[in-house]
Design an enzyme around this catalytic site. Structure first.
Site, mmCIF file in Angstrom:
data_model
loop_
_atom_site.group_PDB
_atom_site.id
_atom_site.type_symbol
_atom_site.label_atom_id
_atom_site.label_comp_id
_atom_site.label_asym_id
_atom_site.label_seq_id
_atom_site.Cartn_x
_atom_site.Cartn_y
_atom_site.Cartn_z
ATOM 1 N N SER A 136 -41.770 53.089 -21.184
ATOM 2 C CA SER A 136 -40.634 52.757 -22.040
ATOM 3 C C SER A 136 -39.667 53.926 -22.019
ATOM 4 C CB SER A 136 -41.105 52.511 -23.476
ATOM 5 O OG SER A 136 -40.014 52.429 -24.376
ATOM 6 N N TYR A 149 -46.212 54.719 -30.668
ATOM 7 C CA TYR A 149 -45.734 53.951 -29.515
ATOM 8 C C TYR A 149 -45.101 54.878 -28.486
ATOM 9 C CZ TYR A 149 -43.060 50.684 -26.695
ATOM 10 O OH TYR A 149 -42.539 49.982 -25.636
#
Length: 259
Positions: A136, A149
């Site tokens: 990401s 995350y």
């Protein structure tokens, strides 16, 4: 010769876009997904691309789920592995439910690592293979209210780059894909869009466009693909901004999103 792509988290979003890409290349598919809609997706792929599609539904955020998947793969050749399964959580670490914390870390870190190890070893023995790990743009930044995350995606990025070095001599290619804002239900499921408005900061891209750009980067030999402008800006900020200033910028972004 028949070839097979294994794609985790393929019910929708980037996972399904990767499934469509590899089906379009003539690969048979093994798909994992938690939601019932995975069966409809699989049937649509069979009808459109005339490839074999197998659906598996292990809970990859748990040890027994990873063991179930590895057992199903035993003795089978996987030519492409796409580690896409993952989820986000919007909120402070101190408020994060312990079960969510453990599931996220197991899914993003342990599951990804174990699949890379087992599938990558078989690819190395055969002298060919492709591993695509979906990280990401959050891997480039400390992300308040998404700390676990972002940290876990940083791990995926670092793992992928190291695996590239380790496996390249055996003909196995590894790429880390670091997308930014993708137009899926990811943010709504993690609760971000209920708390703020990401769309006012950056445009959201369609999953198919992200995959097309990432695969174009793959064709150019790029080990790290950052297929959008926002992600590339974040990567440059991570590299060049003084850390104190970077923290302030991330704090401003967090207040804009979370309200």
């Amino acid at each position: 010769m028949e070839k097979t792509a294994l794609i985790t988290g393929a019910t929708g979003g980037l996972g399904y876009a990767y499934a469509r890409y590899w089906a379009g290349e003539g690969y048979d598919l093994i798909l994992t997904g938690r939601r019932e809609a995975i069966y409809q997706r699989a049937q649509a792929l069979r009808e459109e691309f005339a490839v074999a599609v197998e659906v598996l539904r292990p809970q990859l955020g748990r040890p027994e789920g990873v063991e179930e998947l590895l057992s199903a793969l035993e003795g089978r050749e996987v030519d492409v592995l796409v580690n896409n399964a993952g989820f986000g959580y919007a909120g402070k670490l101190v408020d994060m439910p312990p079960e969510k914390l453990e599931e996220m870390l197991y899914l993003h870190v342990v599951c990804t690592t174990r699949l890379c190890r087992v599938v990558g070893a078989d690819m190395a023995r055969r002298g060919r293979g492709t591993i695509l790990n979906i990280a990401s743009a959050a891997a480039f930044a400390p992300a308040p209210n998404s700390a676990v995350y972002a940290a876990s995606k940083r791990y995926v990025l670092q793992l992928s780059e190291a695996l590239h070095v380790e496996l390249a001599p055996w003909g196995v290619r590894v790429q880390a894909v670091c997308p930014g804002m993708v137009d899926t239900d990811f943010h709504s499921r993690m609760g971000v869009e209920k708390a703020g408005n990401w769309r006012s900061l950056l445009p959201f891209r369609q999953p198919g466009a992200v995959v097309a750009d990432a695969m174009r980067d793959f064709g150019k030999g790029k080990v790290v693909s950052v297929p959008d402008v926002g992600g590339r800006l974040l990567r440059q900020a991570d590299r060049h901004l003084p850390r104190g200033l970077f923290y302030k910028v991330m704090g401003l972004v967090d207040r804009k999103v979370m309200g």
